[in-house]
Every structure is written in structure tokens, then in C-alpha cells.
Design an enzyme around this catalytic site. Structure first.
Site, PDB file in Angstrom:
ATOM      1  CE  LYS A  13       7.850  -4.335   4.607  1.00 45.06           C
ATOM      2  NZ  LYS A  13       6.662  -3.438   4.542  1.00 45.06           N
ATOM      3  NE  ARG A  88       3.734  -9.308   3.705  1.00 42.51           N
ATOM      4  CZ  ARG A  88       4.414  -8.584   2.821  1.00 42.51           C
ATOM      5  NH1 ARG A  88       5.629  -8.910   2.492  1.00 42.51           N
ATOM      6  NH2 ARG A  88       3.878  -7.519   2.275  1.00 42.51           N
ATOM      7  NE  ARG A 127       4.460   0.953  -3.140  1.00 42.92           N
ATOM      8  CZ  ARG A 127       4.572  -0.079  -2.292  1.00 42.92           C
ATOM      9  NH1 ARG A 127       5.616  -0.155  -1.478  1.00 42.92           N
ATOM     10  NH2 ARG A 127       3.631  -0.980  -2.223  1.00 42.92           N
ATOM     11  NE  ARG A 160       3.465  -3.283  -5.161  1.00 46.22           N
ATOM     12  CZ  ARG A 160       3.981  -3.665  -3.990  1.00 46.22           C
ATOM     13  NH1 ARG A 160       5.198  -3.267  -3.650  1.00 46.22           N
ATOM     14  NH2 ARG A 160       3.305  -4.420  -3.165  1.00 46.22           N
ATOM     15  NE  ARG A 171      -0.279  -4.523  -0.211  1.00 38.58           N
ATOM     16  CZ  ARG A 171       0.366  -3.479  -0.733  1.00 38.58           C
ATOM     17  NH1 ARG A 171      -0.273  -2.607  -1.469  1.00 38.58           N
ATOM     18  NH2 ARG A 171       1.645  -3.341  -0.519  1.00 38.58           N
TER      19      ARG A 171
HETATM   20  P1  ADP Z   1       7.311  -0.861   1.904  1.00 41.11           P
HETATM   21  O1  ADP Z   1       8.452  -1.533   1.187  1.00 41.11           O
HETATM   22  O2  ADP Z   1       7.426  -0.967   3.405  1.00 41.11           O
HETATM   23  O3  ADP Z   1       5.962  -1.278   1.413  1.00 41.11           O
HETATM   24  P2  ADP Z   1       8.187   1.532   0.456  1.00 41.11           P
HETATM   25  O4  ADP Z   1       9.652   1.611   0.749  1.00 41.11           O
HETATM   26  O5  ADP Z   1       7.797   1.057  -0.888  1.00 41.11           O
HETATM   27  O6  ADP Z   1       7.425   0.704   1.623  1.00 41.11           O
HETATM   28  O7  ADP Z   1       7.581   2.985   0.737  1.00 41.11           O
HETATM   29  C1  ADP Z   1       6.205   3.277   0.490  1.00 41.11           C
HETATM   30  C2  ADP Z   1       6.059   4.675  -0.100  1.00 41.11           C
HETATM   31  O8  ADP Z   1       6.386   5.654   0.899  1.00 41.11           O
HETATM   32  C3  ADP Z   1       6.983   4.955  -1.285  1.00 41.11           C
HETATM   33  O9  ADP Z   1       6.279   5.778  -2.191  1.00 41.11           O
HETATM   34  C4  ADP Z   1       8.174   5.709  -0.663  1.00 41.11           C
HETATM   35  O10 ADP Z   1       8.798   6.597  -1.577  1.00 41.11           O
HETATM   36  C5  ADP Z   1       7.501   6.475   0.479  1.00 41.11           C
HETATM   37  N1  ADP Z   1       8.340   6.624   1.668  1.00 41.11           N
HETATM   38  C6  ADP Z   1       9.181   5.703   2.213  1.00 41.11           C
HETATM   39  N2  ADP Z   1       9.753   6.173   3.350  1.00 41.11           N
HETATM   40  C7  ADP Z   1       9.223   7.427   3.545  1.00 41.11           C
HETATM   41  C8  ADP Z   1       9.411   8.437   4.560  1.00 41.11           C
HETATM   42  N3  ADP Z   1      10.231   8.242   5.606  1.00 41.11           N
HETATM   43  N4  ADP Z   1       8.717   9.586   4.418  1.00 41.11           N
HETATM   44  C9  ADP Z   1       7.866   9.768   3.366  1.00 41.11           C
HETATM   45  N5  ADP Z   1       7.654   8.862   2.391  1.00 41.11           N
HETATM   46  C10 ADP Z   1       8.330   7.708   2.473  1.00 41.11           C
HETATM   47  P1  AMP Z   2       5.276  -6.455  -0.846  1.00 41.81           P
HETATM   48  O1  AMP Z   2       6.038  -6.127  -2.092  1.00 41.81           O
HETATM   49  O2  AMP Z   2       6.157  -6.817   0.305  1.00 41.81           O
HETATM   50  O3  AMP Z   2       4.281  -5.353  -0.490  1.00 41.81           O
HETATM   51  O4  AMP Z   2       4.429  -7.764  -1.171  1.00 41.81           O
HETATM   52  C1  AMP Z   2       3.426  -7.775  -2.188  1.00 41.81           C
HETATM   53  C2  AMP Z   2       2.550  -9.010  -2.040  1.00 41.81           C
HETATM   54  O5  AMP Z   2       3.341 -10.202  -2.224  1.00 41.81           O
HETATM   55  C3  AMP Z   2       1.895  -9.193  -0.665  1.00 41.81           C
HETATM   56  O6  AMP Z   2       0.694  -8.460  -0.528  1.00 41.81           O
HETATM   57  C4  AMP Z   2       1.654 -10.721  -0.664  1.00 41.81           C
HETATM   58  O7  AMP Z   2       0.549 -11.074  -1.471  1.00 41.81           O
HETATM   59  C5  AMP Z   2       2.904 -11.240  -1.356  1.00 41.81           C
HETATM   60  N1  AMP Z   2       3.984 -11.494  -0.369  1.00 41.81           N
HETATM   61  C6  AMP Z   2       5.184 -10.850  -0.267  1.00 41.81           C
HETATM   62  N2  AMP Z   2       5.917 -11.347   0.733  1.00 41.81           N
HETATM   63  C7  AMP Z   2       5.178 -12.321   1.314  1.00 41.81           C
HETATM   64  C8  AMP Z   2       5.363 -13.205   2.426  1.00 41.81           C
HETATM   65  N3  AMP Z   2       6.497 -13.157   3.162  1.00 41.81           N
HETATM   66  N4  AMP Z   2       4.374 -14.085   2.729  1.00 41.81           N
HETATM   67  C9  AMP Z   2       3.259 -14.143   1.993  1.00 41.81           C
HETATM   68  N5  AMP Z   2       3.002 -13.329   0.964  1.00 41.81           N
HETATM   69  C10 AMP Z   2       3.938 -12.431   0.606  1.00 41.81           C
END
Ligand code: ADP
Ligand code: AMP
Length: 215
Positions: A13, A88, A127, A160, A171
Site C-alpha cells: 500500500k 481498518r 522491508r 520497523r 498484525r
Molecule cells: P504496506 O504499506 O501495505 O504495509 P509496503 O508498501 O510497505 O506495504 O510494502 C511492504 C514491503 O514489500 C516493502 O519492503 C516493499 O518494498 C515490498 N514490496 C511492495 N510491493 C512489492 C511487490 N509488488 N513485489 C515485491 N515487493 C514489494
Molecule cells: P501501518 O504503517 O499501516 O502498517 O500501521 C502501523 C500500526 O499503526 C498498525 O499496526 C496499528 O497499530 C496502527 N494503525 C495504523 N493505522 C491504523 C488504523 N486505521 N486503525 C488502527 N490502528 C492503526
């Protein structure tokens, strides 16, 4: 144009949000980034959120909704925004509809990035995040030009705390229990467009852009 990016943790995302926000000139609103910013500044909200985030649980709806409402009522979201990580829960989705109605807008389209759990674990394990600008990398799939350094601002990348294996599992479970109902919620409204998130970053972007242009 308000767009909600839906998908499990690690689906891509944040990665896609940066690309799409640039393409459409939309503000990227990430609830996770807002919480992390509060945590860094040690605000009351940050202190409250910390425990939930470290455990891989959701922060309670009331504070999350208030935080996002304040953010999208700012002028840079007046013409739309790309929401990443919010809503969410169904209560958050109802609240979003209410706040957008107040702004004279509505959700335009909900790209749902679908990725199986085993792929998510590998993605989150590799990541690396820029603590300065929030850009995300993957050590194998999307590495920075220089290992450990953000391409955009030269900051040292970090892993992270909540990307440790045991928190990741939690998660993903929380996502299945509390967020997956939103797939049906938005499908019923005719807004959901499922995108195969296992493809390359470029292919996923192309599919999401096509969905938004059609939506
Ligand atoms: P989210 O925001 O949904 O938690 P991220 O955008 O942070 O996900 O992506 C999670 C990890 O996967 C990151 O390390 C990113 O670089 C990698 N990633 C994202 N999209 C792809 C893809 N299509 N193929 C391979 N790796 C990806
Ligand atoms: P994310 O960066 O989206 O992976 O979010 C990291 C953490 O922030 C999550 O595991 C939750 O603890 C908190 N968080 C982010 N967005 C929300 C949401 N919309 N509702 C509740 N908790 C959230």
C-alpha cells in the site's frame, strides 16, 4: 477524488500510494505514518498508540478517527487524498464516509491489493523504511541505490520494530479478523477493485492506475 488503498500489512500500500499520489497529484495520507510521527514527537497520542503498535494491534477507533479527520480536513486534502492504512474497521469506514460527506466528497474507488500471507511475511521481513520521508524499500525486491541509505534524502534506513516475525504474525491475524470485513463492505458499494499484489511493483501500479481511471 478520495481513494482508499486496502490490503494486508506488507501488500504494498505505501509503495503504491507514493506512485499513485504523484500520478494524480493527490495527498498521501497514511495513518501508520501519522502515528509514527506522533510517536517520534512523543505527543499524548503517540504515547497512547505506542503499546498497540508494538503489540501489532489496532489503535482504538475513536482516537484513530479523530486523527485522520483532522488530517483530511486540511487544505491539501480539499480536492482529494489517497488513504493508506485507513480505514481498518467497519466503524472507521462509516466514519470516513461521514467526514467525506462533510467535505462534499466521497470514496471514488477502493483498489484492494491482494497478497497471500506467506508472501507478506517475506516482504515485511526484508522491508527497510526511511525514518525521514517514509519511503519504503525491500532488500531484495526494491533495494535502494546504496544499501541502507534512502535514495531521496540520504537518511539511514531503519527496520520497523513491528516488522519482527512475531509482531508480523499478530498484525496479519488482526487484519484477517478486523479489516477483512471491509472487502465485502466496499464490494457491496460497487467500489472494490481487486488487484493481484504478487506481481512486480510496476505491474501492480499499472493495474491500480487502470482501476482508478475506470472507477
Ligand atoms: P504496506 O504499506 O501495505 O504495509 P509496503 O508498501 O510497505 O506495504 O510494502 C511492504 C514491503 O514489500 C516493502 O519492503 C516493499 O518494498 C515490498 N514490496 C511492495 N510491493 C512489492 C511487490 N509488488 N513485489 C515485491 N515487493 C514489494
Ligand atoms: P501501518 O504503517 O499501516 O502498517 O500501521 C502501523 C500500526 O499503526 C498498525 O499496526 C496499528 O497499530 C496502527 N494503525 C495504523 N493505522 C491504523 C488504523 N486505521 N486503525 C488502527 N490502528 C492503526
Amino acid at each position: 477524488m478520495y481513494i482508499v488503498l486496502l490490503g494486508p500489512p506488507g501488500a504494498g500500500k505505501g509503495t503504491q500510494a507514493q506512485i499513485i499520489a504523484r500520478e494524480f497529484g493527490l495527498t498521501h495520507v497514511s495513518s501508520g505514518d501519522l502515528f509514527r510521527e506522533n510517536l517520534k514527537n512523543q505527543t499524548e497520542l503517540g504515547k497512547l498508540a505506542q503499546g498497540y503498535m508494538n503489540r501489532g494491534e489496532l489503535v482504538p477507533d475513536d482516537v484513530t478517527i479523530a486523527m485522520v479527520k483532522e488530517r483530511i480536513s486540511r487544505s491539501d486534502c480539499a480536492n482529494g487524498a489517497l488513504l493508506d492504512g485507513f480505514p481498518r474497521t467497519p466503524a472507521q469506514a462509516d466514519a470516513l464516509a461521514g467526514m467525506l460527506a462533510e467535505l462534499g466528497g466521497k470514496v471514488h474507488c477502493v483498489p484492494y491489493i491482494s497478497v497471500p500471507a506467506e508472501v507478506l511475511i517475506e516482504r515485511l521481513g526484508g522491508r527497510w523504511t526511511c525514518p525521514q520521508c517514509g519511503r519504503v524499500y525491500h532488500e531484495k525486491y526494491n533495494p535502494p541505490r546504496t544499501a541502507g541509505v534512502c535514495d531521496d534524502d540520504g537518511a539511514t534506513l531503519i527496520q520497523r520494530d513491528d516488522d519482527k516475525a512475531e509482531t508480523v504474525e499478530r498484525r496479519i491475524r488482526v487484519y484477517m479478523e478486523q479489516t477483512m470485513p471491509l472487502i465485502e463492505y466496499y464490494r457491496r458499494q460497487g467500489l472494490l477493485v481487486e488487484v493481484d499484489g504478487t506481481k512486480s511493483i510496476e505491474e501492480v501500479s499499472r493495474d491500480i492506475l487502470a482501476a482508478i481511471r475506470k472507477g
